[in-house]
Scaffold this active site. Structure first.
Site, PDB file in Angstrom:
ATOM      1  N   CYS A  71       4.134 -17.658  -3.713  1.00  0.00           N
ATOM      2  CA  CYS A  71       2.656 -18.369  -3.291  1.00  0.00           C
ATOM      3  C   CYS A  71       1.657 -17.341  -3.381  1.00  0.00           C
ATOM      4  CB  CYS A  71       2.772 -18.608  -1.679  1.00  0.00           C
ATOM      5  SG  CYS A  71       3.832 -20.289  -1.408  1.00  0.00           S
TER       6      CYS A  71
ATOM      7  N   ASP B 203      -7.590  23.174   2.676  1.00  0.00           N
ATOM      8  CA  ASP B 203      -8.774  23.881   2.946  1.00  0.00           C
ATOM      9  C   ASP B 203      -8.559  24.835   3.957  1.00  0.00           C
ATOM     10  OD1 ASP B 203     -11.505  24.425   2.781  1.00  0.00           O
ATOM     11  OD2 ASP B 203     -11.605  23.435   4.653  1.00  0.00           O
TER      12      ASP B 203
END
Length: 730
Positions: free
Chosen positions: A17, A422
């Site tokens: 489907c 970072d």
């Protein structure tokens, strides 16, 4: 203009489907992408509204035989609407299951008098069995016929096709035998019981799918229905959805805060665990931000609404989860493609098997083979395997403040082999402090630097200003300020031109640093970042600033090392400072990287064949987060949906990087388990249904058992996904 719409699609029953809806929509002019989800019964469509309208998209889906129940206008509206539809659909299926079960029991009793000796004579009459079986076939099984007809009209086939053909073959053959007056060879019990069993499986499946979406519903239910606000200097109680920006909300002890805002008066602690996953209540005072749907614990607060409706953090979290569930993991795309060919292949196998056995066995035997193959191969489990696991996995993450924005990221996180952090605000607290002033006149150095930094937005500027305030130094005004990103800044104080910045900047400005280098290097070796201060290109001195590691940084790094991840710190700091900080953590580093260069460094790692996860603050690190295979934005506050990262960690906690990777691995493991059992079930049992064991062992799979097994397979896949709710985060 490019738009996106999310539609509730009724009537999806299996992976085929999904493939049918997506394939048809993508063929429409103006539709750029379409993703349907069997588990959540949604379709997300991206389109160009100058070439195709939303109404046309709805018509296309409806033309395939599916119901489109309306666009989601808001989370509040959607939830009530969706729940109502879900309840109505479930009750309709339940009613049909009960009718089918009652009639099927009578049919089974009448069909096997040798087993059910108490069966009355009239119930054994084929005509009576025909009368009992007919409503089961055409009322209880009505949706199978509707779906099969819609598929036929669109030249496709799906699960409904298999069930409709299989049960119809048994029913029509039995009807022919009954009307012809033959005394034996009827299969009304097969048709009726299979229809009822599959519908029962669908009912159980709908209940299980609803449980899988509990996390989203719990989030939607968090917001209080009513709130007390001050309008026209009077307190009044209104619906929380009527609150507008700037409204002052009174939140008493034990009440939920209706929307995101700022505390204007009062002091209290607020339980934010339901949104952030942080178990310890957070103290709130005037000027602090609060998150909608969190619980005020003790004091009374007055809160000015700053965000309402879809702009609130809660609404953004819900949207992120729904987008993730509606998106496609790479493995799911493969499953959908397989499913699109699977059903036609099964019909061919069923026909070939029946024809083969018809050459040596009675027609009734061939019919049994034909029905068993069709029923056993319904690909329901395939359609549920991936989306249900993603639904529970993303919901589990959201409960703990880990928001995964799409299924691809969920699949990729645990596959990354390199994690790049970072430094400032990620590994460190992001609140640097002055640790030492290098030079003969500390007061003059700090006074001069503060005058320039007063106009700077650099993170180190606050440290300099705070130190000047602490020492009660009068800061002069500076003119002609100019920033050099990643290097430093210049300004005029009186007749002097002031330069502040890193060593590279001093060299560019031709300011010699030799006389203080020994002390500077010693500070850098201790992990300090050093800001040089020069006037008219003559060095006045330097300011050493340090940003402390977060308490959880060492623990997170150690856990990631245990997971065999390569760990890298990326920073704009110089070589010595970066080396000192990385040394404390025992990881590698890349130093002296300008903000705009971070994405290039990520790209270099990727060229080496590494799968990179980038962890940053989500604002300054946006290009690097976008470049990485997986971008993880940490400590993003309330602007959740605006972050570049494909994973957002609501809490400013590095251990959630570890949790996100583990959750990804666990979820993908569940998907693999589901797919394994779904594929094994479909591929292994088809030969058995086709009679492979009959010649050797005399075993033939009864179509009724095939129907029961097919229904059970779908429920078991969803149940396996639901076991993920027991997963524990660190």
């Amino acid at each position: 203009m490019k738009k996106e719409t999310r539609l509730n699609v009724k009537g999806m029953h299996c992976a085929s489907c999904v493939a049918k809806i997506e394939g048809t929509l993508k063929k429409q002019d103006g539709v750029e992408d379409a993703a349907a989800n069997f588990a959540t019964e949604k379709a997300i469509v991206k389109y160009d509204d100058s070439r195709v309208t939303e109404e046309k998209i709805r018509e296309v889906i409806e033309g395939l035989g599916y119901g489109v129940e309306g666009q989601e206008m808001s989370h509040e509206h959607h939830e009530g609407h969706k729940d109502g539809n879900h309840d109505h659909a479930s009750q309709d299926i339940k009613k049909k299951v009960i009718i089918g079960a009652v009639l099927s029991v009578f049919i089974a009793v009448g069909s096997f008098p040798e087993i059910f000796a108490f069966a009355p004579d009239f119930l054994q009459n084929p005509t009576v069995l025909f009368i009992l079986a007919t409503p089961v076939q055409f009322y209880v099984g009505r949706d199978f016929y509707r779906g099969a007809w819609a598929a036929f009209r669109n030249k496709t086939a799906d699960m409904n096709t298999l069930i409709a053909i299989g049960t119809s073959a048994a029913y029509l053959y039995s009807t022919f035998i009954t009307l012809s007056g033959a005394a034996s060879g009827i299969y009304f019990d097969t048709a009726a019981v299979i229809t009822t069993l599959i519908l029962l499986g669908r009912y159980m499946e709908s209940i299980s799918k609803r449980k899988a979406g509990d996390a989203i519903r719990k989030l939607m239910d968090l917001r209080p229905k009513m709130s007390t606000v001050i309008r026209n200097k009077k307190e009044m109680t209104i619906g929380s959805d009527q609150i507008v920006v700037e409204d002052i909300i009174i939140v008493k002890p034990g009440e939920k805060i209706a929307t995101d805002g700022i505390v204007t008066d009062g002091y209290s602690s607020v339980d934010e665990s339901m949104v952030t996953g942080e178990s310890i209540p957070v103290e709130k005072k005037k000027g602090d931000t609060v998150i909608g749907a969190t619980i005020n614990k003790n004091g009374t607060l007055r809160v000015k609404a700053t965000k309402v409706g879809k702009d609130t953090m809660l609404a953004q979290i819900i949207e992120i989860i729904e987008n993730a569930v509606g998106s496609k993991a790479p493995v799911q795309r493969l499953v959908d493609k397989v499913a699109s060919y699977f059903v036609p292949a099964v019909i061919i196998i069923a026909l070939v098997s029946a024809l083969f056995w018809s050459m040596s066995m009675p027609f009734a035997f061939s019919l049994t083979i034909f029905i068993a193959v069709l029923i056993i191969a319904c690909p329901c489990a395939l359609g549920l395997a991936t989306p249900t696991a993603i639904l529970v996995g993303t919901g589990k993450g959201a409960e703990h403040g880990i928001l995964i924005k799409d299924a691809t990221s969920l699949e990729q996180i645990h596959r990354t082999d390199t994690v790049v952090f970072d430094k400032t605000g990620t590994l460190t607290k992001g609140r640097p402090e002055v640790t030492k002033i290098i030079g003969k006149n500390e007061k003059e150095i700090l006074r001069t630097a503060a005058a320039v930094e007063k106009q700077s937005e650099h993170p180190l500027a606050d440290a300099v200003m705070n130190e000047a305030t602490k020492r009660k130094i009068a800061v002069p005004k500076a003119a002609k300020f100019r920033a050099y990103p990643g290097k430093g800044a210049t300004a005029k104080i009186g007749s002097r031109t002031i330069f502040i910045g890193n060593r590279k900047f001093m060299k560019e400005m031709k300011a010699k640093t030799d006389e203080i280098e020994t002390d500077v290097q010693a500070a850098e070796n201790d992990g300090n970042t050093v800001i040089f201060v020069a006037a008219n290109r003559r060095i006045l001195g330097a300011i050493a600033v340090a940003d402390q590691l977060k308490e959880d940084a060492v623990q997170a790094i150690e856990k990631l090392k245990e997971m065999k991840k390569d760990l890298v710190m990326i920073t704009g700091d110089n070589e010595r400072t970066a080396k000192a900080m990385a040394g404390k953590l025992g990881i590698s580093y890349i130093a002296e990287v300008l903000p705009q260069q971070k994405s290039e460094k990520i790209k270099e790692l990727q060229k080496e064949g590494k799968k990179v996860a980038m962890v940053g603050d989500g604002i300054n690190d946006a290009p690097a987060l976008a470049q990485a295979d997986v971008g993880i934005a940490i400590g993003s506050g309330t602007d959740v949906a605006l972050e570049t990262g494909s994973v957002v960690l609501v809490k400013n906690n590095l251990m959630d990087v570890v949790n996100a990777i583990r959750l990804s691995g666990y979820t993908i493991g569940k998907i693999r388990q589901n797919l394994f059992w779904a594929f094994i079930y479909n591929t292994a049992l088809i030969p058995i249904a086709a009679g492979a064991l009959f010649s050797i062992y005399g075993f033939l799979l009864d179509p009724i058992l095939a129907g029961a097994a097919m229904a059970l397979s779908s429920v078991s896949v969803v149940g396996n996904s639901l076991l993920m709710k027991r997963y524990k985060m660190e």
